[in-house]
Design an enzyme around this catalytic site. Structure first.
Site, PDB file in Angstrom:
ATOM      1  N   CYS A   1      -8.367   6.100  -6.034  1.00  0.00           N
ATOM      2  CA  CYS A   1      -7.970   5.272  -4.902  1.00  0.00           C
ATOM      3  C   CYS A   1      -9.216   4.600  -4.328  1.00  0.00           C
ATOM      4  O   CYS A   1     -10.223   5.257  -4.086  1.00  0.00           O
ATOM      5  CB  CYS A   1      -7.300   6.137  -3.844  1.00  0.00           C
ATOM      6  SG  CYS A   1      -7.036   5.269  -2.282  1.00  0.00           S
TER       7      CYS A   1
ATOM      8  N   ASP B   1      -6.079   9.151  -9.392  1.00  0.00           N
ATOM      9  CA  ASP B   1      -4.771   8.705  -9.851  1.00  0.00           C
ATOM     10  C   ASP B   1      -4.721   8.937 -11.355  1.00  0.00           C
ATOM     11  O   ASP B   1      -5.520   8.370 -12.104  1.00  0.00           O
ATOM     12  CB  ASP B   1      -4.557   7.222  -9.538  1.00  0.00           C
ATOM     13  CG  ASP B   1      -4.521   6.938  -8.045  1.00  0.00           C
ATOM     14  OD1 ASP B   1      -3.871   7.697  -7.309  1.00  0.00           O
ATOM     15  OD2 ASP B   1      -5.154   5.945  -7.618  1.00  0.00           O
TER      16      ASP B   1
ATOM     17  N   GLU C   1       0.848  -1.193   0.000  1.00  0.00           N
ATOM     18  CA  GLU C   1       0.000   0.000   0.000  1.00  0.00           C
ATOM     19  C   GLU C   1       0.886   1.246   0.000  1.00  0.00           C
ATOM     20  O   GLU C   1       1.860   1.335   0.752  1.00  0.00           O
ATOM     21  CB  GLU C   1      -0.936  -0.045   1.216  1.00  0.00           C
ATOM     22  CG  GLU C   1      -1.990   1.020   1.231  1.00  0.00           C
ATOM     23  CD  GLU C   1      -1.477   2.297   1.843  1.00  0.00           C
ATOM     24  OE1 GLU C   1      -1.610   3.343   1.169  1.00  0.00           O
ATOM     25  OE2 GLU C   1      -0.944   2.266   2.965  1.00  0.00           O
TER      26      GLU C   1
END
Length: 274
Positions: A182, A189, A82
């Protein structure tokens, strides 16, 4: 439990300035791969290329050192890492004294490989512009096509098609219009994608509509690229295929997943937006 909602992503966080490998948060790839029908053996080879722009530590005498870092996480690793946890982990070196760059490399290799569940490659470079020139993704852009678009999520694989009545072509198509979100915070993104294939010619307008249909889709970078690869294979049946996405950085990191029917691994062509 390794699910995004249990990670530090999207939460107020104290930025530690001391080394702590426990900050790394692995997330299994298996859940999303099951969702899109990816089974073992994997239908692709590939790697996730990470670039870190905010890595610093202290030398043995206490003077700060800075570097750019490239990390390569193999696609066959059971876990992704992550991204916020990765940033927190790297930031933890900021007040750590290291005897040498090699000593730091050894720690990075050990910790990241343990989190990913497979050997991770690490390269450190001086932060000088000469060695990090920008370049465009090679290929013909589809972004200038005059098409009407009205679907922005979920991804519409039915837009993809190829004309099997036409001679086989080998070409590389690129788009700078890739955007996804996300899956935890909803933050966008932004990325560019390069699709190289050999097979029946793809419908370019359909490909563009398909890529834009990721615009409001919630999925990690690596998962989006694997979805694109699987959908193109299923709908267009190319003999060869590679998909490479170059995302802009967030939190001092950019993530650039690559998936291919071939075994060759990609370069690290830093784009203008990176």
């Amino acid at each position: 439990m390794s699910t995004p909602e249990h990670s530090p992503l999207g939460k107020t966080t104290v930025y530690a300035d001391r080394y702590d490998p426990a900050l790394l948060f692995p997330i299994p790839r298996s859940g999303k791969r099951d969702e899109i029908g990816v089974t073992q053996p994997l239908p692709f080879h590939g790697v996730d290329v990470w670039n870190a722009y905010e890595l610093s530590w202290l030398d043995a005498r206490g003077k700060p050192v800075v570097a750019l870092a490239e990390f390569r996480v193999p696609a066959e690793s059971p876990n992704i890492i992550e991204s916020k946890s990765f940033k927190l982990y790297l930031n933890g070196f900021s007040q750590e004294r290291m005897d040498s760059t090699d000593a730091l490399l050894a720690v990075l290799l050990r910790d990241l490989s343990a989190a990913a569940g497979a050997p991770v490659q690490v390269l450190l470079a001086e932060p000088r512009a000469k060695g990090h020139a920008t370049t465009d993704l090679v290929g013909e852009s589809v972004d200038g096509l005059d098409v009407e678009i009205g679907d922005y999520g979920p991804p519409r694989a039915d837009y993809l098609s190829a004309d099997a009545t036409q001679p086989v072509v080998e070409e590389t198509l690129v788009s700078d219009l890739l955007r996804s979100n996300c899956p935890v915070t909803g933050q966008p993104d932004w990325g560019s994608v390069q699709i190289h294939y050999r097979g029946a010619p793809m419908d370019r307008a359909g490909l563009l509509r398909y890529l834009v249909s990721f615009r409001n889709h919630n999925e990690f970078h690596e998962q989006c690229v694997e979805r694109i690869f699987v959908d193109v294979m299923a709908r267009c049946h190319p003999e060869q295929l590679s998909v490479y996405a170059r995302y802009t950085r967030r939190g001092g990191l950019d993530i650039n997943p690559y998936r291919s029917t071939g075994t060759e691994m990609p370069g690290n062509p830093r784009g203008a937006r990176q």
